[in-house]
Design a protein around this motif. Structure first.
Motif, PDB file in Angstrom:
ATOM      1  N   VAL A 135       0.889  -1.074  -0.102  1.00 58.77           N
ATOM      2  CA  VAL A 135      -0.009  -0.006  -0.021  1.00 58.77           C
ATOM      3  C   VAL A 135       0.910   1.213   0.086  1.00 58.77           C
ATOM      4  CG1 VAL A 135      -1.464   1.419   1.405  1.00 58.77           C
ATOM      5  CG2 VAL A 135      -1.987  -1.014   1.107  1.00 58.77           C
ATOM      6  N   ASN A 136       1.978   1.339   0.776  1.00 58.14           N
ATOM      7  CA  ASN A 136       2.898   2.439   0.910  1.00 58.14           C
ATOM      8  C   ASN A 136       3.896   2.563  -0.355  1.00 58.14           C
ATOM      9  OD1 ASN A 136       1.495   3.221   3.371  1.00 58.14           O
ATOM     10  ND2 ASN A 136       3.087   1.916   4.453  1.00 58.14           N
ATOM     11  N   GLY A 137       3.673   1.687  -1.028  1.00 57.03           N
ATOM     12  CA  GLY A 137       4.635   1.522  -2.217  1.00 57.03           C
ATOM     13  C   GLY A 137       6.260   1.192  -1.873  1.00 57.03           C
ATOM     14  N   LYS A 138       6.224   0.315  -0.839  1.00 55.15           N
ATOM     15  CA  LYS A 138       7.588   0.035  -0.900  1.00 55.15           C
ATOM     16  C   LYS A 138       8.185  -1.334  -1.261  1.00 55.15           C
ATOM     17  CE  LYS A 138       8.053   2.527   3.739  1.00 55.15           C
ATOM     18  NZ  LYS A 138       7.690   2.582   5.068  1.00 55.15           N
ATOM     19  N   CYS A 139       6.833  -2.053  -1.725  1.00 56.78           N
ATOM     20  CA  CYS A 139       6.971  -3.209  -2.607  1.00 56.78           C
ATOM     21  C   CYS A 139       6.009  -3.316  -3.651  1.00 56.78           C
ATOM     22  CB  CYS A 139       7.101  -4.467  -1.757  1.00 56.78           C
ATOM     23  SG  CYS A 139       5.551  -5.103  -1.332  1.00 56.78           S
ATOM     24  N   ASP A 140       6.051  -4.092  -4.674  1.00 57.51           N
ATOM     25  CA  ASP A 140       5.258  -4.147  -5.785  1.00 57.51           C
ATOM     26  C   ASP A 140       4.132  -5.339  -5.946  1.00 57.51           C
ATOM     27  OD1 ASP A 140       6.748  -1.960  -7.061  1.00 57.51           O
ATOM     28  OD2 ASP A 140       8.390  -3.471  -7.358  1.00 57.51           O
ATOM     29  N   VAL A 141       4.510  -6.292  -5.058  1.00 58.73           N
ATOM     30  CA  VAL A 141       3.608  -7.217  -5.285  1.00 58.73           C
ATOM     31  C   VAL A 141       3.797  -8.388  -3.937  1.00 58.73           C
ATOM     32  CG1 VAL A 141       5.462  -8.637  -6.730  1.00 58.73           C
ATOM     33  CG2 VAL A 141       3.177  -9.532  -6.513  1.00 58.73           C
ATOM     34  N   VAL A 142       2.635  -8.670  -3.369  1.00 58.12           N
ATOM     35  CA  VAL A 142       2.795  -9.643  -2.430  1.00 58.12           C
ATOM     36  C   VAL A 142       2.032 -11.081  -2.727  1.00 58.12           C
ATOM     37  CG1 VAL A 142       1.664 -10.330  -0.131  1.00 58.12           C
ATOM     38  CG2 VAL A 142       2.358  -7.781  -0.611  1.00 58.12           C
ATOM     39  N   VAL A 143       2.993 -11.945  -2.471  1.00 55.32           N
ATOM     40  CA  VAL A 143       2.678 -13.494  -2.988  1.00 55.32           C
ATOM     41  C   VAL A 143       1.988 -14.249  -1.561  1.00 55.32           C
ATOM     42  CG1 VAL A 143       3.074 -15.667  -3.565  1.00 55.32           C
ATOM     43  CG2 VAL A 143       4.126 -13.552  -4.699  1.00 55.32           C
ATOM     44  N   ILE A 144       0.572 -14.556  -1.954  1.00 59.72           N
ATOM     45  CA  ILE A 144      -0.067 -15.226  -0.667  1.00 59.72           C
ATOM     46  C   ILE A 144      -1.239 -15.898  -1.109  1.00 59.72           C
ATOM     47  CG2 ILE A 144      -1.623 -13.347  -0.186  1.00 59.72           C
ATOM     48  CD1 ILE A 144      -1.033 -13.565   2.897  1.00 59.72           C
ATOM     49  N   ASP A 145      -1.797 -16.816  -0.143  1.00 61.08           N
ATOM     50  CA  ASP A 145      -3.111 -17.531  -0.661  1.00 61.08           C
ATOM     51  C   ASP A 145      -4.163 -16.813  -0.871  1.00 61.08           C
ATOM     52  OD1 ASP A 145      -1.236 -18.793   1.360  1.00 61.08           O
ATOM     53  OD2 ASP A 145      -2.452 -20.493   1.444  1.00 61.08           O
ATOM     54  N   SER A 146      -5.040 -17.496  -1.858  1.00 62.29           N
ATOM     55  CA  SER A 146      -6.084 -16.872  -2.352  1.00 62.29           C
ATOM     56  C   SER A 146      -7.171 -16.188  -1.861  1.00 62.29           C
ATOM     57  CB  SER A 146      -6.831 -17.706  -3.337  1.00 62.29           C
ATOM     58  OG  SER A 146      -6.717 -19.070  -3.004  1.00 62.29           O
ATOM     59  N   ALA A 147      -7.700 -17.094  -0.725  1.00 60.98           N
ATOM     60  CA  ALA A 147      -8.776 -16.436   0.242  1.00 60.98           C
ATOM     61  C   ALA A 147      -8.436 -15.240   1.006  1.00 60.98           C
ATOM     62  CB  ALA A 147      -9.293 -17.570   0.940  1.00 60.98           C
ATOM     63  N   THR A 148      -6.923 -15.509   1.541  1.00 61.73           N
ATOM     64  CA  THR A 148      -6.443 -14.245   2.561  1.00 61.73           C
ATOM     65  C   THR A 148      -6.336 -12.929   1.629  1.00 61.73           C
ATOM     66  OG1 THR A 148      -5.558 -16.141   3.798  1.00 61.73           O
ATOM     67  CG2 THR A 148      -4.679 -13.697   4.280  1.00 61.73           C
ATOM     68  N   ALA A 149      -5.715 -13.227   0.367  1.00 62.51           N
ATOM     69  CA  ALA A 149      -5.701 -12.342  -0.409  1.00 62.51           C
ATOM     70  C   ALA A 149      -6.883 -11.583  -0.735  1.00 62.51           C
ATOM     71  CB  ALA A 149      -5.025 -12.699  -1.793  1.00 62.51           C
ATOM     72  N   GLN A 150      -8.085 -12.132  -1.077  1.00 55.58           N
ATOM     73  CA  GLN A 150      -9.302 -11.613  -1.043  1.00 55.58           C
ATOM     74  C   GLN A 150      -9.695 -10.483   0.099  1.00 55.58           C
ATOM     75  OE1 GLN A 150     -10.687 -13.973  -3.794  1.00 55.58           O
ATOM     76  NE2 GLN A 150     -11.216 -11.984  -4.558  1.00 55.58           N
ATOM     77  N   LYS A 151      -9.430 -11.250   1.237  1.00 54.03           N
ATOM     78  CA  LYS A 151      -9.742 -10.378   2.389  1.00 54.03           C
ATOM     79  C   LYS A 151      -8.820  -8.913   2.484  1.00 54.03           C
ATOM     80  CE  LYS A 151     -12.584 -12.109   5.333  1.00 54.03           C
ATOM     81  NZ  LYS A 151     -13.854 -11.375   5.522  1.00 54.03           N
ATOM     82  N   TYR A 152      -7.710  -9.196   2.111  1.00 57.39           N
ATOM     83  CA  TYR A 152      -6.879  -8.001   2.207  1.00 57.39           C
ATOM     84  C   TYR A 152      -7.081  -7.019   1.021  1.00 57.39           C
ATOM     85  CZ  TYR A 152      -3.684 -10.531   5.436  1.00 57.39           C
ATOM     86  OH  TYR A 152      -3.032 -11.208   6.463  1.00 57.39           O
ATOM     87  N   VAL A 153      -7.452  -7.452  -0.249  1.00 56.74           N
ATOM     88  CA  VAL A 153      -7.959  -6.316  -1.299  1.00 56.74           C
ATOM     89  C   VAL A 153      -9.129  -5.962  -0.789  1.00 56.74           C
ATOM     90  CG1 VAL A 153      -8.621  -6.292  -3.391  1.00 56.74           C
ATOM     91  CG2 VAL A 153      -6.711  -7.784  -2.969  1.00 56.74           C
ATOM     92  N   GLY A 154     -10.078  -6.733  -0.118  1.00 59.13           N
ATOM     93  CA  GLY A 154     -11.242  -5.965   0.390  1.00 59.13           C
ATOM     94  C   GLY A 154     -11.105  -4.970   1.435  1.00 59.13           C
ATOM     95  N   ASP A 155     -10.217  -5.125   2.419  1.00 59.55           N
ATOM     96  CA  ASP A 155      -9.728  -4.175   3.445  1.00 59.55           C
ATOM     97  C   ASP A 155      -9.212  -3.107   3.215  1.00 59.55           C
ATOM     98  OD1 ASP A 155     -11.125  -5.830   4.977  1.00 59.55           O
ATOM     99  OD2 ASP A 155      -9.466  -6.983   6.122  1.00 59.55           O
ATOM    100  N   ASN A 156      -8.368  -2.873   2.072  1.00 61.08           N
ATOM    101  CA  ASN A 156      -7.388  -1.834   1.542  1.00 61.08           C
ATOM    102  C   ASN A 156      -8.013  -1.149   0.157  1.00 61.08           C
ATOM    103  OD1 ASN A 156      -4.953  -1.733   3.594  1.00 61.08           O
ATOM    104  ND2 ASN A 156      -5.422  -4.135   3.216  1.00 61.08           N
ATOM    105  N   GLU A 157      -7.777   0.126   0.134  1.00 60.70           N
ATOM    106  CA  GLU A 157      -8.027   0.770  -1.364  1.00 60.70           C
ATOM    107  C   GLU A 157      -7.040   0.505  -2.177  1.00 60.70           C
ATOM    108  OE1 GLU A 157     -10.752   3.566  -1.777  1.00 60.70           O
ATOM    109  OE2 GLU A 157     -11.746   2.067  -0.742  1.00 60.70           O
ATOM    110  N   GLY A 158      -7.284   0.420  -3.621  1.00 65.04           N
ATOM    111  CA  GLY A 158      -6.370   0.481  -4.536  1.00 65.04           C
ATOM    112  C   GLY A 158      -5.578  -0.611  -4.855  1.00 65.04           C
ATOM    113  N   LEU A 159      -6.050  -1.952  -4.370  1.00 69.91           N
ATOM    114  CA  LEU A 159      -5.072  -3.085  -4.691  1.00 69.91           C
ATOM    115  C   LEU A 159      -6.044  -4.073  -5.599  1.00 69.91           C
ATOM    116  CD1 LEU A 159      -3.788  -3.839  -1.087  1.00 69.91           C
ATOM    117  CD2 LEU A 159      -2.827  -2.585  -2.954  1.00 69.91           C
TER     118      LEU A 159
END
Ligand code: ARG
Length: 257
Positions: free
Chosen positions: A177-201
């Motif tokens: 989110v802060n632009g310090k990295c470009d990509v996070v590799v993580i499990d699908s359902a958890t990724a879904q949660k994080y994308v829902g909880d944060n703008e712009g992902l």
């Protein structure tokens, strides 16, 4: 009946009633606890909340653990620790089983036994909405974040890319989110949660690059007694659709922080 006899009869009746309630003397294990280990940093499978299904712990895995214990007339206790420590704690006997969205990998099978799988997932890439990453190969010249000890770390390692590892998914996502990295590799359902909880992902999938993974419960090697109990319960929950229902419920539900 004499007074003393009456009293005795009443006492006996009470004892009998109490025994029926607690099944005492019947060799039942009711009241015994199964101590599960987890790492409650992995929504929707396990996270800490104000009132969860097991104490402050909630999520798909927590509901499954509770049901397994109930099915066997036992109670579920949860020990929260770092993901990296779970298999060591299991081998030490500090916990009876691990339920942590843990992928049953061949490497882990060398040290522990796994239950019947209860969930299929895959690694995905979380990127910012304006990212030009469209496939795993596009990560080659990007700053990659993973979570320490997760299968996502192993995947990125196997692809030969350098990366930075964080202790928690939320930390890696903050870097993104802060632009310090470009990509996070993580499990699908958890990724879904994080994308829902944060703008712009957004999520980028690449099924050709990431194999599907199966979550299972780990027990000590050779602990067939506990494994049988766990498997019976999981088989039942798969057959009657309750695991599916839990997955839907916790995926849709906003994760309380
Ligand atoms: N499925 C991945 C693995 O087995 C990530 C699991 C993370 N689970 C957790 N509770 N933090 O490595």
């Amino acid at each position: 009946m004499k007074r003393a006899t009456k009293l005795l009869a009443a006492t006996l009746a009470m004892v009998t009633a109490a025994c029926t309630l607690t099944a005492c003397g019947g060799g039942s294990s009711k009241g015994e606890a199964i101590t599960f280990g987890t790492n409650a940093e992995f929504p929707p499978f396990e996270y800490v909340t104000s009132s969860g299904v097991i104490g402050e712990f909630d999520g798909i895995d927590m509901a499954i653990a509770k049901q397994i214990a109930e099915d066997n007339g036992m109670t579920a206790k949860m020990e929260n620790m770092e993901f990296d420590s779970l298999l060591v704690a299991l081998q030490n006997g500090q916990i009876d089983a691990v339920i942590a969205g843990m992928t049953a990998t061949d490497e882990r099978r060398e040290t522990v036994d796994f239950s019947t799988p209860y969930y299929t997932a895959t690694q995905v890439m979380i990127v910012r909405e304006d990212s030009d990453i469209a496939a795993a190969a596009d990560m080659a010249d990007k700053k990659i974040c993973v979570i320490q000890g997760y299968t996502g770390e192993v995947c990125v390692q196997d692809m030969g890319y350098s990366y930075e590892a964080f202790k928690k998914g939320t930390e890696a996502v903050m870097e993104l989110v802060n632009g310090k990295c470009d990509v996070v590799v993580i499990d699908s359902a958890t990724a879904q949660k994080y994308v829902g909880d944060n703008e712009g992902l957004k999520i980028v999938e690449d099924p050709g690059a990431f194999e599907s993974e199966e979550y299972a419960i780990a027990v000590q090697k050779g602990n067939t007694e506990l494994l049988d109990k766990i498997n019976k319960s999981i088989d039942k929950m798969i057959a009657d659709g309750s695991i599916n229902e839990l997955a839907v419920k916790y995926t849709e539900e906003a994760t309380e922080e």
